[in-house]
Design a protein around this motif. Structure first.
Motif, PDB file in Angstrom:
ATOM      1  N   ASP A   1       0.811  -1.228   0.000  1.00  0.00           N
ATOM      2  CA  ASP A   1       0.000   0.000   0.000  1.00  0.00           C
ATOM      3  C   ASP A   1       0.844   1.277   0.000  1.00  0.00           C
ATOM      4  O   ASP A   1       0.334   2.360   0.237  1.00  0.00           O
ATOM      5  N   ASP A   2       2.129   1.162  -0.325  1.00  0.00           N
ATOM      6  CA  ASP A   2       2.994   2.338  -0.251  1.00  0.00           C
ATOM      7  C   ASP A   2       3.454   2.865  -1.612  1.00  0.00           C
ATOM      8  O   ASP A   2       4.300   3.750  -1.670  1.00  0.00           O
TER       9      ASP A   2
ATOM     10  N   ARG B   1       3.353   4.977  -5.145  1.00  0.00           N
ATOM     11  CA  ARG B   1       2.823   6.242  -5.652  1.00  0.00           C
ATOM     12  C   ARG B   1       2.982   6.245  -7.165  1.00  0.00           C
ATOM     13  O   ARG B   1       3.922   5.652  -7.701  1.00  0.00           O
TER      14      ARG B   1
ATOM     15  N   HIS C   1      -1.010   1.789 -10.995  1.00  0.00           N
ATOM     16  CA  HIS C   1      -0.767   0.699 -10.042  1.00  0.00           C
ATOM     17  C   HIS C   1      -2.067   0.469  -9.296  1.00  0.00           C
ATOM     18  O   HIS C   1      -2.446   1.221  -8.416  1.00  0.00           O
TER      19      HIS C   1
ATOM     20  N   ARG D   1      -4.586  -0.242  -6.782  1.00  0.00           N
ATOM     21  CA  ARG D   1      -4.535  -0.410  -5.324  1.00  0.00           C
ATOM     22  C   ARG D   1      -5.084  -1.783  -4.980  1.00  0.00           C
ATOM     23  O   ARG D   1      -6.135  -2.177  -5.476  1.00  0.00           O
TER      24      ARG D   1
ATOM     25  N   GLN E   1      -0.543  -7.427  -6.849  1.00  0.00           N
ATOM     26  CA  GLN E   1      -0.869  -6.107  -7.369  1.00  0.00           C
ATOM     27  C   GLN E   1      -0.164  -5.964  -8.713  1.00  0.00           C
ATOM     28  O   GLN E   1       0.962  -6.414  -8.880  1.00  0.00           O
TER      29      GLN E   1
END
Length: 110
Positions: free
Chosen positions: A69-70, A72, A89, A91, A99
């Motif tokens: 979840d990091d 950007r 990307h 989520r 992912q």
């Protein structure tokens, strides 16, 4: 899927630091948490275009990694001797294991 995550990639993020003269210096550094995950890399359609007197190529790829979840959109990937600009990307949804990141290497315009 875990056996298909056979490529080591590096995820980098822009870091801005003061230059001492009132401006900033922009550099790239590995992201803090697990900057070198394993990935499945799938090369997608590439394209070429005229740029000045030469030809410039651009390649797209899909990177499948363990969900995190990091990420950007401004991050980039270093893989295969190229820098890959992240286009998207997805989520990860709750409890997702993987992912998918789409990214492009190369430029068509100056």
């Amino acid at each position: 899927m875990i056996g298909r995550l056979d490529q080591k990639i590096e995820i980098e993020r822009q870091v801005r630091t003061p230059d001492g003269a009132g401006g900033e210096v922009v550099a790239w550094a590995p992201i803090p948490a697990d900057p070198s995950p394993w990935a499945k890399v799938t090369l997608l359609a590439g394209e070429e275009g005229a740029l000045g007197a030469g030809v410039q190529a651009r390649q797209r790829a899909r990177f499948t990694i363990r969900a995190r979840d990091d990420l950007r959109a401004s991050d980039r990937i270093r893989w295969g001797g190229f820098l890959w600009n992240i286009e998207g990307h997805g989520r990860p949804v709750a409890r997702a294991l993987y992912q998918t990141i789409t990214a492009t290497a190369g430029e068509l315009s100056a």
